[in-house]
Design a protein around this motif. Structure first.
Motif, short mmCIF file in Angstrom:
data_model
loop_
_atom_site.label_atom_id
_atom_site.label_comp_id
_atom_site.label_asym_id
_atom_site.label_seq_id
_atom_site.Cartn_x
_atom_site.Cartn_y
_atom_site.Cartn_z
N ASP A 176 -10.18 -1.80 -8.34
CA ASP A 176 -9.91 -0.23 -8.08
C ASP A 176 -9.58 0.02 -9.63
O ASP A 176 -8.81 -0.43 -10.33
CB ASP A 176 -8.49 -0.05 -7.55
CG ASP A 176 -8.43 1.22 -7.27
OD1 ASP A 176 -8.41 2.11 -8.32
OD2 ASP A 176 -8.04 1.86 -6.14
N TYR A 177 -10.41 0.88 -9.95
CA TYR A 177 -10.49 1.29 -11.45
C TYR A 177 -9.23 2.07 -11.79
O TYR A 177 -8.67 1.71 -12.97
CB TYR A 177 -11.79 2.41 -11.66
CG TYR A 177 -11.53 3.10 -12.89
CD1 TYR A 177 -11.88 2.44 -14.21
CD2 TYR A 177 -11.16 4.42 -13.07
CE1 TYR A 177 -11.94 3.24 -15.52
CE2 TYR A 177 -11.04 4.93 -14.20
CZ TYR A 177 -11.26 4.50 -15.48
OH TYR A 177 -11.12 5.01 -16.66
N HIS A 178 -8.61 2.88 -10.99
CA HIS A 178 -7.51 3.72 -11.37
C HIS A 178 -6.17 2.80 -11.43
O HIS A 178 -5.14 2.85 -12.43
CB HIS A 178 -7.12 4.55 -10.45
CG HIS A 178 -8.37 5.91 -10.83
ND1 HIS A 178 -8.12 6.64 -11.93
CD2 HIS A 178 -9.15 6.56 -10.13
CE1 HIS A 178 -9.17 7.41 -11.94
NE2 HIS A 178 -9.95 7.37 -10.73
N LYS B 83 -12.73 -6.18 -15.70
CA LYS B 83 -11.85 -5.49 -16.60
C LYS B 83 -12.54 -4.87 -17.73
O LYS B 83 -12.11 -3.73 -18.41
CB LYS B 83 -10.78 -6.60 -17.29
CG LYS B 83 -9.59 -6.93 -16.18
CD LYS B 83 -8.59 -8.05 -16.84
CE LYS B 83 -8.05 -7.33 -18.07
NZ LYS B 83 -6.84 -8.53 -18.45
N GLN C 35 -14.03 -1.67 -16.53
CA GLN C 35 -12.90 -0.65 -16.54
C GLN C 35 -12.45 -0.08 -18.02
O GLN C 35 -12.28 1.17 -18.16
CB GLN C 35 -11.52 -1.29 -15.98
CG GLN C 35 -10.23 -0.37 -15.82
CD GLN C 35 -9.07 -1.18 -15.60
OE1 GLN C 35 -8.86 -2.46 -15.92
NE2 GLN C 35 -8.17 -0.54 -14.57
N ARG D 266 -13.04 3.67 -19.55
CA ARG D 266 -11.81 4.49 -19.86
C ARG D 266 -11.89 4.78 -21.51
O ARG D 266 -11.63 5.90 -21.86
CB ARG D 266 -10.59 3.58 -19.70
CG ARG D 266 -9.20 4.11 -20.23
CD ARG D 266 -8.03 2.80 -20.09
NE ARG D 266 -8.49 1.80 -21.02
CZ ARG D 266 -8.60 0.82 -20.64
NH1 ARG D 266 -8.21 0.20 -19.54
NH2 ARG D 266 -8.80 -0.44 -21.21
N THR E 50 -20.33 0.19 -10.51
CA THR E 50 -19.36 1.00 -10.44
C THR E 50 -19.93 2.31 -9.34
O THR E 50 -20.89 2.90 -9.83
CB THR E 50 -18.56 1.53 -11.49
OG1 THR E 50 -17.34 2.27 -11.13
CG2 THR E 50 -19.48 2.20 -12.45
N THR F 135 -17.85 5.80 -7.12
CA THR F 135 -17.19 6.85 -6.67
C THR F 135 -17.13 7.20 -5.28
O THR F 135 -18.35 7.47 -4.71
CB THR F 135 -17.03 8.13 -7.55
OG1 THR F 135 -18.09 8.83 -7.75
CG2 THR F 135 -16.71 7.53 -9.09
N ARG G 242 -12.53 5.19 -7.59
CA ARG G 242 -13.72 4.61 -8.09
C ARG G 242 -13.36 3.23 -8.09
O ARG G 242 -12.34 2.65 -8.34
CB ARG G 242 -13.71 5.08 -9.88
CG ARG G 242 -14.56 4.22 -10.66
CD ARG G 242 -14.79 4.58 -12.00
NE ARG G 242 -15.48 5.83 -12.20
CZ ARG G 242 -16.82 6.17 -12.17
NH1 ARG G 242 -17.51 5.17 -11.97
NH2 ARG G 242 -17.07 7.31 -12.28
N ILE H 34 -14.82 -0.84 -9.06
CA ILE H 34 -15.80 -1.64 -9.87
C ILE H 34 -16.13 -3.06 -9.12
O ILE H 34 -15.13 -3.62 -8.79
CB ILE H 34 -15.38 -1.99 -11.15
CG1 ILE H 34 -14.90 -0.52 -12.02
CG2 ILE H 34 -16.06 -2.83 -12.01
CD1 ILE H 34 -14.31 -0.62 -13.31
#
Length: 385
Positions: A42-44, A182, A185, A189, A242, A244, A249, A251
Motif C-alpha cells: 500500500d503506497y500511502h 519500497k 514508493q 514520492r 502501480t 490507483t 494506490r 504497488i
C-alpha cells in the motif's frame, strides 16, 4: 493513563464509526502466483498486503532502471543537472555495445537532450540510455553506481546492491521484491516530475518508435500508471506496477516469472486482490486535534494534541468501521510544553482488540510556565489528586 477520544475527535474521524460490535469480515488468502517472489504494498501506509519470499535476493534485470531514474531524479531535484542538458554520447554508451538487449539506438558523438535520454531509459528501457545518463550525472558509470548504492542505503533497501546502471546480470547485483516495492514508493514520492514518464506507452527516437513493455498500461480494466518491466535470462520476467482506485494506490512487484504474459497476468491478479479486499484509511491528518489534556503549572490549563505526520492504514475493506482509537498519556503533564513535543501516543485498535498501529501524540501549541502563584496553586492541587 488511557483516554478514549472525546466527541470532537470522533467528529474528526468521521470515516470511522467505531462500531465495536460489527461482525468480523472474512478475507481470502492472496492468489497463488508462479513467481520467485512478490510483494503487494500500500503506497500511502507502506504496509505489505501480500507477499511471497519478499526478502529473497533475486536478480533485478531492468528493474535496476528504477534506481537509475531515481538517482537522476534526485540530481534534477538538487539542480545539479537539467532536463534540457545536451549530452554527448560516449563510446561506452553506444547502442552497439548492447546487441542482444533493449536500447534507445543512440550513436557515438551525437548530442541528445537529457529529457530524451530519460524517456529512452524509462519507456524504451534502453541500456545505452542508462550508461549515457550515468556518465552525465556522475562522470562515470562507477561513480554513478556509488550514488545508486548510497540511495539504496538511505532508503533502507537492506538486501539490494547495484553493480551497473542498466541491470544486465552481474554476480554482485541483487535485490528483493520488498526492496523494489519500497523503491517504487520512494520514486513516486520523491521524484514526482519523473514518475509521469512511467505511464507513457511509446517513445520515438532516431526514427524508431518503441512501445512500453508494461502491458498493464494498455489494460482499460485498471488504472495502471507505471512502472517498470525487467528481463534477463538469469532473472526471468519481472514487473513492478502501480495502480490507483479512488484514493488508494497499490504497488505490485512480481519477480522471476516464465514469460511476459505471466508477469502481466500475475501482477494484475495481485493488484485486483488488493483493491477488492483492502482499503486505505486516514484516521487523522497532520495538525488536526486528536484530543486535549490538562497541563499543570502553565499559563494555560489545556494543551491540544495531534500527530506530526499523516496517518494511513491498510485494513480489510469495510473494517474501518470497527476500528477505534485510544490515546495513552502520562497522568501528570507540567509546563513548559513546546509545540511539537511528544507527550504520548495514539493506538488504533481493531475489533479483536489488536493494536494495528501506534503513533506519537505531539503538542500542537506551546504552553509557557505559569507565574509564581499559579504554580503554587497547581502544586497544592496536585497533592490531593
Amino acid at each position: 493513563m488511557k483516554r478514549r477520544l472525546n466527541g470532537l475527535t470522533l467528529t474528526l474521524l468521521a470515516s470511522l464509526s467505531f462500531s465495536v460490535f460489527a461482525a468480523p469480515i472474512a478475507i481470502p488468502n492472496p492468489p497463488s502466483l508462479s513467481a520467485k517472489g512478490y510483494v503487494l504494498l500500500d503506497y500511502h501506509s507502506g504496509e505489505v498486503i501480500a507477499e511471497h519470499n519478499p526478502h529473497t535476493q533475486l536478480k533485478p534485470a531492468s528493474l535496476t532502471k528504477l534506481m537509475t531514474s531515481y538517482t537522476a531524479g534526485q540530481e534534477l531535484n538538487r539542480g545539479n543537472i537539467a532536463k534540457t542538458d545536451q549530452v554527448t554520447i560516449s563510446r561506452e554508451a553506444w547502442a552497439r555495445n548492447f546487441p542482444d538487449s533493449s536500447k534507445m539506438f543512440i550513436e557515438v558523438g551525437n548530442t541528445v537532450e537529457f529529457s530524451d535520454l530519460l524517456r529512452g531509459l524509462i519507456v524504451q528501457s534502453g541500456n545505452d540510455a542508462s550508461v549515457a545518463i550515468a556518465e552525465h550525472v556522475a562522470g562515470s558509470q562507477a561513480a554513478f553506481v556509488d550514488l545508486m548504492n548510497n540511495w539504496a542505503r538511505r532508503l533502507q533497501l537492506n538486501d539490494t546492491y547495484f553493480a551497473n546502471p542498466h541491470g544486465l546480470d552481474d554476480p554482485n547485483q541483487a535485490t528483493t521484491a520488498y526492496d523494489m516495492a519500497k523503491l517504487g514508493q520512494a520514486l513516486i514520492r520523491d521524484v514526482p516530475t519523473l514518475f509521469p514518464l512511467y505511464s507513457e506507452t511509446s517513445f520515438t527516437y532516431n526514427g524508431i518508435t518503441q512501445h512500453n513493455r508494461n502491458a498493464l498500461l494498455r489494460d482499460r480494466s485498471m488504472n495502471v500508471d507505471g512502472m517498470k518491466t525487467g528481463y534477463t535470462q538469469g532473472a526471468g520476467y519481472s514487473l513492478v506496477s502501480t495502480a490507483t482506485q479512488g484514493d488508494m494506490r497499490l504497488i505490485s512487484v512480481v519477480m522471476g516469472t516464465s514469460s511476459p504474459n505471466v508477469r502481466t497476468t500475475e501482477s494484475k491478479s495481485l493488484l485486483n486482490y488488493g483493491f477488492r479486499f483492502f482499503e486505505t484509511i486516514q484516521p487523522h491528518e497532520v495538525g488536526a486535534e486528536v484530543t486535549e489534556t490538562r497541563i499543570w503549572m502553565g499559563e494555560e490549563n489545556q494543551v491540544s494534541l495531534g500527530i506530526a505526520e499523516d496517518v494511513y492504514m491498510s485494513v480489510r475493506r469495510g473494517s474501518g468501521n470497527n476500528i477505534r482509537a485510544e490515546v495513552d498519556l502520562p497522568s501528570t503533564l507540567k509546563a513548559p510544553i513546546a509545540q511539537g513535543e511528544t507527550l504520548g501516543s495514539v493506538n488504533y485498535i481493531d475489533e479483536n482488540n489488536q493494536v494495528l498501529k501506534t503513533v506519537p501524540l505531539v503538542a500542537l501549541n506551546d504552553v509557557e510556565q505559569g507565574g509564581f502563584f499559579k504554580r503554587i496553586f497547581d502544586y497544592i492541587r496536585l497533592m490531593f489528586i
